[in-house]
Design a protein around this motif. Sequence first.
Motif, PDB file in Angstrom:
ATOM      1  N   THR A  57      -2.554  -6.730  -1.282  1.00 53.68           N
ATOM      2  CA  THR A  57      -1.873  -6.146  -2.436  1.00 53.68           C
ATOM      3  C   THR A  57      -1.152  -7.207  -3.259  1.00 53.68           C
ATOM      4  OG1 THR A  57       0.202  -5.755  -1.226  1.00 53.68           O
ATOM      5  CG2 THR A  57      -1.492  -4.031  -1.108  1.00 53.68           C
ATOM      6  N   GLY A  58      -1.161  -8.452  -2.741  1.00 54.79           N
ATOM      7  CA  GLY A  58      -0.387  -9.503  -3.365  1.00 54.79           C
ATOM      8  C   GLY A  58       0.958  -9.698  -2.693  1.00 54.79           C
ATOM      9  N   ASP A  59       1.363  -8.745  -1.866  1.00 53.70           N
ATOM     10  CA  ASP A  59       2.621  -8.825  -1.121  1.00 53.70           C
ATOM     11  C   ASP A  59       2.255  -9.081   0.332  1.00 53.70           C
ATOM     12  OD1 ASP A  59       4.979  -8.400   0.308  1.00 53.70           O
ATOM     13  OD2 ASP A  59       5.679  -6.817  -1.051  1.00 53.70           O
ATOM     14  N   LEU A  60       2.277 -10.341   0.742  1.00 53.43           N
ATOM     15  CA  LEU A  60       1.822 -10.706   2.079  1.00 53.43           C
ATOM     16  C   LEU A  60       2.651 -10.034   3.167  1.00 53.43           C
ATOM     17  CD1 LEU A  60      -0.005 -12.395   3.918  1.00 53.43           C
ATOM     18  CD2 LEU A  60       1.659 -14.272   3.692  1.00 53.43           C
ATOM     19  N   ALA A  61       3.965 -10.039   3.018  1.00 54.35           N
ATOM     20  CA  ALA A  61       4.820  -9.448   4.048  1.00 54.35           C
ATOM     21  C   ALA A  61       4.516  -7.964   4.219  1.00 54.35           C
ATOM     22  CB  ALA A  61       6.288  -9.656   3.697  1.00 54.35           C
ATOM     23  N   ALA A  62       4.381  -7.241   3.111  1.00 53.06           N
ATOM     24  CA  ALA A  62       4.110  -5.806   3.188  1.00 53.06           C
ATOM     25  C   ALA A  62       2.758  -5.540   3.839  1.00 53.06           C
ATOM     26  CB  ALA A  62       4.154  -5.188   1.796  1.00 53.06           C
ATOM     27  N   ASP A  63       1.758  -6.362   3.493  1.00 49.01           N
ATOM     28  CA  ASP A  63       0.427  -6.168   4.062  1.00 49.01           C
ATOM     29  C   ASP A  63       0.435  -6.406   5.572  1.00 49.01           C
ATOM     30  OD1 ASP A  63      -0.446  -5.666   1.514  1.00 49.01           O
ATOM     31  OD2 ASP A  63      -1.312  -7.661   1.204  1.00 49.01           O
ATOM     32  N   LEU A  64       1.119  -7.471   6.004  1.00 50.23           N
ATOM     33  CA  LEU A  64       1.169  -7.775   7.426  1.00 50.23           C
ATOM     34  C   LEU A  64       1.964  -6.727   8.201  1.00 50.23           C
ATOM     35  CD1 LEU A  64       1.670 -11.648   7.314  1.00 50.23           C
ATOM     36  CD2 LEU A  64      -0.417 -10.400   7.891  1.00 50.23           C
ATOM     37  N   LYS A  65       3.024  -6.227   7.600  1.00 50.34           N
ATOM     38  CA  LYS A  65       3.803  -5.180   8.273  1.00 50.34           C
ATOM     39  C   LYS A  65       2.974  -3.908   8.440  1.00 50.34           C
ATOM     40  CE  LYS A  65       8.361  -6.872   6.916  1.00 50.34           C
ATOM     41  NZ  LYS A  65       9.594  -6.647   6.103  1.00 50.34           N
ATOM     42  N   LEU A  66       2.184  -3.583   7.431  1.00 53.71           N
ATOM     43  CA  LEU A  66       1.317  -2.415   7.529  1.00 53.71           C
ATOM     44  C   LEU A  66       0.350  -2.549   8.698  1.00 53.71           C
ATOM     45  CD1 LEU A  66       0.212   0.246   6.271  1.00 53.71           C
ATOM     46  CD2 LEU A  66      -1.353  -1.179   4.938  1.00 53.71           C
ATOM     47  N   VAL A  67      -0.249  -3.738   8.824  1.00 53.54           N
ATOM     48  CA  VAL A  67      -1.221  -3.972   9.887  1.00 53.54           C
ATOM     49  C   VAL A  67      -0.549  -3.947  11.260  1.00 53.54           C
ATOM     50  CG1 VAL A  67      -2.819  -5.653  10.854  1.00 53.54           C
ATOM     51  CG2 VAL A  67      -2.773  -5.256   8.399  1.00 53.54           C
ATOM     52  N   LEU A  68       0.586  -4.621  11.399  1.00 50.84           N
ATOM     53  CA  LEU A  68       1.239  -4.669  12.704  1.00 50.84           C
ATOM     54  C   LEU A  68       1.803  -3.305  13.107  1.00 50.84           C
ATOM     55  CD1 LEU A  68       3.062  -8.100  13.047  1.00 50.84           C
ATOM     56  CD2 LEU A  68       0.736  -7.445  13.604  1.00 50.84           C
ATOM     57  N   ARG A  69       2.229  -2.516  12.146  1.00 49.63           N
ATOM     58  CA  ARG A  69       2.673  -1.160  12.482  1.00 49.63           C
ATOM     59  C   ARG A  69       1.501  -0.326  13.011  1.00 49.63           C
ATOM     60  NH1 ARG A  69       7.210   1.591   8.835  1.00 49.63           N
ATOM     61  NH2 ARG A  69       8.837   0.008   8.970  1.00 49.63           N
ATOM     62  N   ALA A  70       0.329  -0.480  12.387  1.00 48.07           N
ATOM     63  CA  ALA A  70      -0.861   0.216  12.879  1.00 48.07           C
ATOM     64  C   ALA A  70      -1.221  -0.262  14.279  1.00 48.07           C
ATOM     65  CB  ALA A  70      -2.034  -0.001  11.922  1.00 48.07           C
ATOM     66  N   THR A  71      -1.019  -1.543  14.539  1.00 45.27           N
ATOM     67  CA  THR A  71      -1.272  -2.093  15.864  1.00 45.27           C
ATOM     68  C   THR A  71      -0.333  -1.478  16.885  1.00 45.27           C
ATOM     69  OG1 THR A  71      -2.028  -4.175  14.931  1.00 45.27           O
ATOM     70  CG2 THR A  71      -1.307  -4.210  17.218  1.00 45.27           C
ATOM     71  N   VAL A  72       0.933  -1.363  16.542  1.00 46.32           N
ATOM     72  CA  VAL A  72       1.908  -0.733  17.432  1.00 46.32           C
ATOM     73  C   VAL A  72       1.473   0.686  17.775  1.00 46.32           C
ATOM     74  CG1 VAL A  72       4.255   0.224  17.509  1.00 46.32           C
ATOM     75  CG2 VAL A  72       3.887  -2.145  16.784  1.00 46.32           C
ATOM     76  N   ASP A  73       1.056   1.424  16.767  1.00 43.26           N
ATOM     77  CA  ASP A  73       0.637   2.811  17.003  1.00 43.26           C
ATOM     78  C   ASP A  73      -0.556   2.876  17.954  1.00 43.26           C
ATOM     79  OD1 ASP A  73       2.630   3.713  15.327  1.00 43.26           O
ATOM     80  OD2 ASP A  73       1.323   3.913  13.573  1.00 43.26           O
ATOM     81  N   GLU A  74      -1.508   1.967  17.797  1.00 38.89           N
ATOM     82  CA  GLU A  74      -2.681   1.976  18.667  1.00 38.89           C
ATOM     83  C   GLU A  74      -2.327   1.559  20.086  1.00 38.89           C
ATOM     84  OE1 GLU A  74      -5.961  -0.152  17.066  1.00 38.89           O
ATOM     85  OE2 GLU A  74      -6.174   1.165  15.327  1.00 38.89           O
TER      86      GLU A  74
END
Length: 217
Positions: free
Chosen positions: A100-117
Amino acid sequence: MAPHKAPDSSRRSDRSRRAIYDAALALVGESGYRRTTIEGIAARAGVGKQTIYRWWPSKAAVLMEAFLDLAARAAEEAGPQADGGADPQAGAAEYGIPDTGDLAADLKLVLRATVDELNDPLMEAPTRALTAEGIVDAKLGAEFVEKLLDPQLALYVTRLEAAKEAGQLRPDADPRIALELLIAPLTHRWLLRTLPLTHAYADTIVDYALGGLTPRP
């Protein structure tokens, strides 16, 4: 009189294969990798063990394929927006990490999905069993890395390289080392079960990895 219709062998095979997948994942979650047997999988799936040996050469091959199928189904159900791309231990690599151009936001989205899995009981038991067995079984561990882990890590590398090109990372940053700063703490906490694995923790990992720990002038 209606003509007799021959059974659809492909459909029957798909049902049997799905039953074998489910049985293998259930047993490895309940009993662990070493206590799971081809005979046990066959009995749980309601098929003959010769059916399993016709399709797979070993127990490890059954479990690996079952796990990859589970990860792919989990990614399909989540969809590209929710999946965000990558679980380093599970999930499918088909959607990529958002940019999205916001690296921190993109990485947080991915790691949150990882936590859920990782917190999902359906994924956690087989992931934990195969991860542990991969440490002592070099062949299984290498297959786990090649077929599941490396494709997921490649997504992080791609996203971090794009961030470096955009000037969001220092020019000398090694994307492979950078992704380890994100994944290793999450995996460490999950393996040891010492503290809860939460979205807040995932966000903090991203903040520490991108911002560093030393004071800035």
